[in-house]
Design a protein around this motif. Structure first.
Motif, mmCIF file in Angstrom:
data_model
loop_
_atom_site.group_PDB
_atom_site.id
_atom_site.type_symbol
_atom_site.label_atom_id
_atom_site.label_comp_id
_atom_site.label_asym_id
_atom_site.label_seq_id
_atom_site.Cartn_x
_atom_site.Cartn_y
_atom_site.Cartn_z
ATOM 1 N N GLY A 1 -2.438 24.426 46.906
ATOM 2 C CA GLY A 1 -3.293 23.439 47.559
ATOM 3 C C GLY A 1 -2.947 23.223 49.013
ATOM 4 O O GLY A 1 -3.828 23.092 49.865
ATOM 5 N N GLY B 1 -7.335 24.974 41.003
ATOM 6 C CA GLY B 1 -7.431 23.806 41.865
ATOM 7 C C GLY B 1 -8.614 23.814 42.809
ATOM 8 O O GLY B 1 -8.626 23.068 43.792
ATOM 9 N N ALA C 1 -9.616 21.366 46.024
ATOM 10 C CA ALA C 1 -9.698 21.924 47.372
ATOM 11 C C ALA C 1 -11.042 21.632 48.024
ATOM 12 O O ALA C 1 -11.108 21.228 49.192
ATOM 13 C CB ALA C 1 -9.445 23.428 47.333
#
Length: 472
Positions: free
Chosen positions: A281, A420, A424
């Motif tokens: 991330g 993720g 994001a």
């Protein structure tokens, strides 16, 4: 000393030990996407590439991507990825497969959905406000040359709070994160070298070991505190960071060993998953924001159109941002998509063949590593109606509005797409909106020449802008 290519697929003869890394300039910082783009022009849509001793078959057409990523029974976790991330995070989604991957996915994928991240909206805004204030405190008419590091520091703090409820600014923790990340970056770039060398590199790297020990201790402290809190108060008023949310999934090692149907994560598995989430991330988001600032300074008309959209939605500097309000901004979505398509953040998506196969007449053997050239597909004139070598966000309102599946691969695709990506996308859109509420980025001239520097992602090599701080 050069070695012979394996099989009939074209490519550059690899060197002993280094493969194609040294002779193409990768070890000197040249980005992979540039080399693979040149290889496609020279050798065609399929060619060989060597990460050290690891041979890879690169496929560069959208049909290749659709076939490889759409057939999970034939193509799964890349041996190259498994080997590299297996050294760094051996119990994480990026390094495991089969029933273990399914067990981890059942825990981790729901944790990284947008609904889990929306409560952190104000946290993200506060971190970006701190960054804007830092820039304001610089002298007037200042040429800002530290944008990449500023973006990384800010995004690292965002991820630190979301994952650990911990403000990393001016703490020993930020040094631990940076040390582990820098060593991890080097290892990933050298992923084709023999595995024993990677193990030795990590084992005897004191910076990496110290940072890892500090991070493990901090996560273990959070786990213990959350377990004690649950014991005393139940699940009421529980902490809302990623680690604490995962505490309820904890199981003991012997439970997993004695019952392979057991659900949940062990303590070591939880650590690997959380830290991989932090690394992924932080790195990708910080790089994308850096490219956003660069392109806005180069395309002031696009920047002004974003600001115009904000005004059309009555978003001023005094507007409290909400998830619903941010979702309404269609042109910002177009700019984000163009960033994902145009900026060379991730050069490829890898898989390994689970059995013998054939693609475009190319024989694939079980265990072969195949890799899809992301950047080449993102810039393929056979895929995009408007010139793919130009930065045109409006393409997603016009001719390229309904682009084909597998044409955008920043987050991968298929069952191993980035876990993720919801986090994001939400985080990046919110950051872009917040920056555009307060700042206009202005081209820094010869110091703002762009260029590329290969890390885990590809960052701008020369990024320097002036800033105008908007007053309304």
């Amino acid at each position: 000393m050069k070695l012979a290519l394996k099989g009939p697929v074209p490519g550059l003869q690899p060197q002993f030990f280094f493969g194609n890394l040294l002779q193409t300039g990768i070890l000197s910082g040249k980005p992979l996407f540039q080399v693979w783009s040149a290889f496609q022009q020279k050798y065609g849509d399929v060619f060989q590439w060597y990460f050290g001793q690891q041979r890879v078959l690169l496929f560069n057409r959208i049909e290749h991507a659709q076939y490889i990523l759409g057939n999970r029974q034939l193509y799964d976790l890349s041996v190259l990825t498994e080997k590299t991330f297996g050294l760094l995070f051996p119990r994480s989604l990026l390094a495991i497969k089969g029933s273990m991957w399914k067990r981890h996915a059942r825990v981790m994928l729901p944790m990284l959905k947008k609904a889990k991240i929306v409560p952190y909206l104000q946290t993200i805004v506060d971190c970006i406000d701190n960054l804007i204030q830092k820039w304001r405190d610089e002298s007037q008419n200042h040429l800002y040359t530290n944008i990449v590091n500023d973006a990384q520091d800010s995004l690292l703090n965002v991820i630190g709070i979301i994952a650990f409820d911990y403000d990393l600014k001016n703490s020993t923790m930020v040094h631990a994160f940076n040390d582990v990340i820098s060593v991890s970056t080097t290892l990933i770039l050298l992923g084709g070298l023999p595995e024993f060398m990677g193990r030795l590199y990590l084992r005897f790297n004191s910076k990496y070991q110290r940072g890892l020990q500090l991070l493990r201790q901090h996560i273990n402290d959070i786990i213990k505190q959350e377990q004690q809190r649950i014991k005393n108060n139940g699940t009421e008023n529980r902490r809302k960071n990623l680690v604490s949310l995962l505490v309820s999934s904890l199981v003991e090692d012997n439970e997993i060993l004695n019952d392979d149907s057991k659900q949940g994560l062990t303590r070591d598995e939880l650590f690997d998953e959380v830290f991989l989430s932090v690394l992924g991330g932080f790195e990708t988001s910080a790089t994308t924001i850096s490219w956003f600032i660069y392109y806005m300074s180069k395309y002031p008309d696009i920047q002004q159109r974003i600001k115009q959209e904000l005004r059309s939605k009555n978003i001023t500097q005094y507007t409290v941002l909400t998830s619903e309000l941010v979702d309404e901004l269609v042109y910002v979505d177009c700019v984000m998509k163009e960033l994902f398509r145009f900026a060379p953040v991730q050069p490829g998506v890898g898989r390994s063949a689970q059995e013998d196969d054939e693609i475009d007449g190319i024989k694939i053997k079980r265990g072969d590593v195949v890799l899809i050239g992301t950047h080449n597909i993102h810039h393929d004139k056979r895929v995009w109606s408007l010139d793919p070598d130009k930065f045109i966000p409006e393409r997603f309102l016009q001719e390229d509005k309904t682009y084909p599946p597998y044409a955008m691969l920043l987050f991968g695709a298929g069952h191993r797409a980035c876990a993720g990506q919801d986090l994001a996308r939400f985080e990046l859109k919110l950051i872009i909106v917040r920056l555009m509420q307060f700042v206009t980025f202005i081209d820094g001239g010869k110091d703002n020449s762009g260029g590329y520097l290969q890390r885990i992602t590809v960052i701008p090599k020369h990024l320097a802008v002036y800033m105008k701080f908007d007053t309304t």
